[in-house]
Design a protein around this motif. Structure first.
Motif, PDB file in Angstrom:
ATOM      1  N   ILE A 111     -14.311  36.035  24.685  1.00  0.00           N
ATOM      2  CA  ILE A 111     -15.383  35.320  23.991  1.00  0.00           C
ATOM      3  C   ILE A 111     -15.062  35.222  22.501  1.00  0.00           C
ATOM      4  O   ILE A 111     -15.221  34.161  21.887  1.00  0.00           O
ATOM      5  N   GLU A 112     -14.586  36.319  21.919  1.00  0.00           N
ATOM      6  CA  GLU A 112     -14.264  36.342  20.487  1.00  0.00           C
ATOM      7  C   GLU A 112     -13.177  35.348  20.109  1.00  0.00           C
ATOM      8  O   GLU A 112     -13.167  34.833  18.992  1.00  0.00           O
ATOM      9  N   ASN A 113     -12.278  35.048  21.025  1.00  0.00           N
ATOM     10  CA  ASN A 113     -11.173  34.134  20.731  1.00  0.00           C
ATOM     11  C   ASN A 113     -11.461  32.680  21.094  1.00  0.00           C
ATOM     12  O   ASN A 113     -10.587  31.820  20.977  1.00  0.00           O
ATOM     13  N   MET A 114     -12.679  32.395  21.496  1.00  0.00           N
ATOM     14  CA  MET A 114     -13.051  31.013  21.819  1.00  0.00           C
ATOM     15  C   MET A 114     -13.204  30.179  20.555  1.00  0.00           C
ATOM     16  O   MET A 114     -13.642  30.680  19.519  1.00  0.00           O
ATOM     17  N   ASP A 115     -12.904  28.913  20.691  1.00  0.00           N
ATOM     18  CA  ASP A 115     -13.213  27.948  19.646  1.00  0.00           C
ATOM     19  C   ASP A 115     -14.740  27.861  19.529  1.00  0.00           C
ATOM     20  O   ASP A 115     -15.457  27.984  20.531  1.00  0.00           O
ATOM     21  N   MET A 116     -15.229  27.686  18.321  1.00  0.00           N
ATOM     22  CA  MET A 116     -16.680  27.656  18.105  1.00  0.00           C
ATOM     23  C   MET A 116     -17.366  26.536  18.889  1.00  0.00           C
ATOM     24  O   MET A 116     -18.516  26.686  19.308  1.00  0.00           O
ATOM     25  N   LYS A 117     -16.682  25.430  19.112  1.00  0.00           N
ATOM     26  CA  LYS A 117     -17.282  24.338  19.883  1.00  0.00           C
ATOM     27  C   LYS A 117     -17.552  24.795  21.322  1.00  0.00           C
ATOM     28  O   LYS A 117     -18.607  24.514  21.886  1.00  0.00           O
ATOM     29  N   ASP A 118     -16.606  25.520  21.902  1.00  0.00           N
ATOM     30  CA  ASP A 118     -16.794  26.044  23.249  1.00  0.00           C
ATOM     31  C   ASP A 118     -17.825  27.168  23.263  1.00  0.00           C
ATOM     32  O   ASP A 118     -18.627  27.276  24.192  1.00  0.00           O
ATOM     33  N   TYR A 119     -17.825  27.990  22.232  1.00  0.00           N
ATOM     34  CA  TYR A 119     -18.807  29.069  22.141  1.00  0.00           C
ATOM     35  C   TYR A 119     -20.228  28.501  22.091  1.00  0.00           C
ATOM     36  O   TYR A 119     -21.139  29.033  22.721  1.00  0.00           O
ATOM     37  N   SER A 120     -20.384  27.392  21.388  1.00  0.00           N
ATOM     38  CA  SER A 120     -21.715  26.771  21.320  1.00  0.00           C
ATOM     39  C   SER A 120     -22.161  26.265  22.697  1.00  0.00           C
ATOM     40  O   SER A 120     -23.356  26.233  22.989  1.00  0.00           O
ATOM     41  N   LYS A 121     -21.208  25.915  23.559  1.00  0.00           N
ATOM     42  CA  LYS A 121     -21.553  25.532  24.936  1.00  0.00           C
ATOM     43  C   LYS A 121     -22.124  26.733  25.694  1.00  0.00           C
ATOM     44  O   LYS A 121     -23.067  26.586  26.470  1.00  0.00           O
ATOM     45  N   LEU A 122     -21.543  27.910  25.455  1.00  0.00           N
ATOM     46  CA  LEU A 122     -22.078  29.119  26.083  1.00  0.00           C
ATOM     47  C   LEU A 122     -23.494  29.389  25.599  1.00  0.00           C
ATOM     48  O   LEU A 122     -24.378  29.729  26.391  1.00  0.00           O
ATOM     49  N   GLN A 123     -23.708  29.233  24.296  1.00  0.00           N
ATOM     50  CA  GLN A 123     -25.041  29.455  23.736  1.00  0.00           C
ATOM     51  C   GLN A 123     -26.056  28.491  24.349  1.00  0.00           C
ATOM     52  O   GLN A 123     -27.161  28.882  24.709  1.00  0.00           O
ATOM     53  N   LYS A 124     -25.660  27.244  24.476  1.00  0.00           N
ATOM     54  CA  LYS A 124     -26.553  26.227  25.046  1.00  0.00           C
ATOM     55  C   LYS A 124     -26.875  26.549  26.513  1.00  0.00           C
ATOM     56  O   LYS A 124     -28.027  26.455  26.941  1.00  0.00           O
ATOM     57  N   GLU A 125     -25.856  26.940  27.261  1.00  0.00           N
ATOM     58  CA  GLU A 125     -26.067  27.272  28.669  1.00  0.00           C
ATOM     59  C   GLU A 125     -26.982  28.498  28.808  1.00  0.00           C
ATOM     60  O   GLU A 125     -27.881  28.515  29.644  1.00  0.00           O
ATOM     61  N   TYR A 126     -26.764  29.495  27.969  1.00  0.00           N
ATOM     62  CA  TYR A 126     -27.611  30.688  27.987  1.00  0.00           C
ATOM     63  C   TYR A 126     -29.066  30.312  27.708  1.00  0.00           C
ATOM     64  O   TYR A 126     -29.970  30.748  28.424  1.00  0.00           O
ATOM     65  N   ARG A 127     -29.296  29.483  26.694  1.00  0.00           N
ATOM     66  CA  ARG A 127     -30.659  29.057  26.378  1.00  0.00           C
ATOM     67  C   ARG A 127     -31.292  28.288  27.545  1.00  0.00           C
ATOM     68  O   ARG A 127     -32.492  28.410  27.797  1.00  0.00           O
ATOM     69  N   SER A 128     -30.475  27.507  28.262  1.00  0.00           N
ATOM     70  CA  SER A 128     -31.017  26.747  29.399  1.00  0.00           C
ATOM     71  C   SER A 128     -31.496  27.677  30.514  1.00  0.00           C
ATOM     72  O   SER A 128     -32.454  27.346  31.225  1.00  0.00           O
ATOM     73  N   PHE A 129     -30.855  28.837  30.649  1.00  0.00           N
ATOM     74  CA  PHE A 129     -31.314  29.809  31.643  1.00  0.00           C
ATOM     75  C   PHE A 129     -32.694  30.367  31.293  1.00  0.00           C
ATOM     76  O   PHE A 129     -33.442  30.777  32.156  1.00  0.00           O
ATOM     77  N   LEU A 130     -32.999  30.412  29.997  1.00  0.00           N
ATOM     78  CA  LEU A 130     -34.251  31.022  29.540  1.00  0.00           C
ATOM     79  C   LEU A 130     -35.418  30.043  29.488  1.00  0.00           C
ATOM     80  O   LEU A 130     -36.560  30.458  29.330  1.00  0.00           O
ATOM     81  N   SER A 131     -35.118  28.746  29.581  1.00  0.00           N
ATOM     82  CA  SER A 131     -36.207  27.769  29.479  1.00  0.00           C
ATOM     83  C   SER A 131     -36.708  27.307  30.824  1.00  0.00           C
ATOM     84  O   SER A 131     -36.164  27.572  31.844  1.00  0.00           O
TER      85      SER A 131
END
Length: 79
Positions: free
Chosen positions: A59-79
């Motif tokens: 996760i630490e070595n991911m490009d920030m654009k890909d990391y933001s996809k993880l953040q978006k997906e995580y938020r979708s699980f919570l909504s």
């Protein structure tokens, strides 16, 4: 479980990882991440590593654009 396509693959053991699966979070995932980390950023990295079943270094070595996809997906699980 959701599959997330990485635009910028991360190397894991010399092999490029171009997609990652993230499972739905449970309360215990949040608790484990909070116990093992100090800052909010470290908590999120540890949480995503748990949900994607990879080492935090992946996760630490991911490009920030890909990391933001993880953040978006995580938020979708919570909504």
């Amino acid at each position: 479980m959701s599959e997330i396509k990485l635009e910028y693959p991360v190397e894991v053991g010399g092999v490029p990882l171009d997609k990652i699966n993230m499972r739905r979070p449970k309360v215990k995932d949040q608790l484990v991440a909070k116990k093992s980390s100090k800052s909010q950023d470290e908590i999120e990295v540890q949480l995503f590593a748990n949900l994607c079943e990879v080492a935090p270094a992946v996760i630490e070595n991911m490009d920030m654009k890909d990391y933001s996809k993880l953040q978006k997906e995580y938020r979708s699980f919570l909504s």
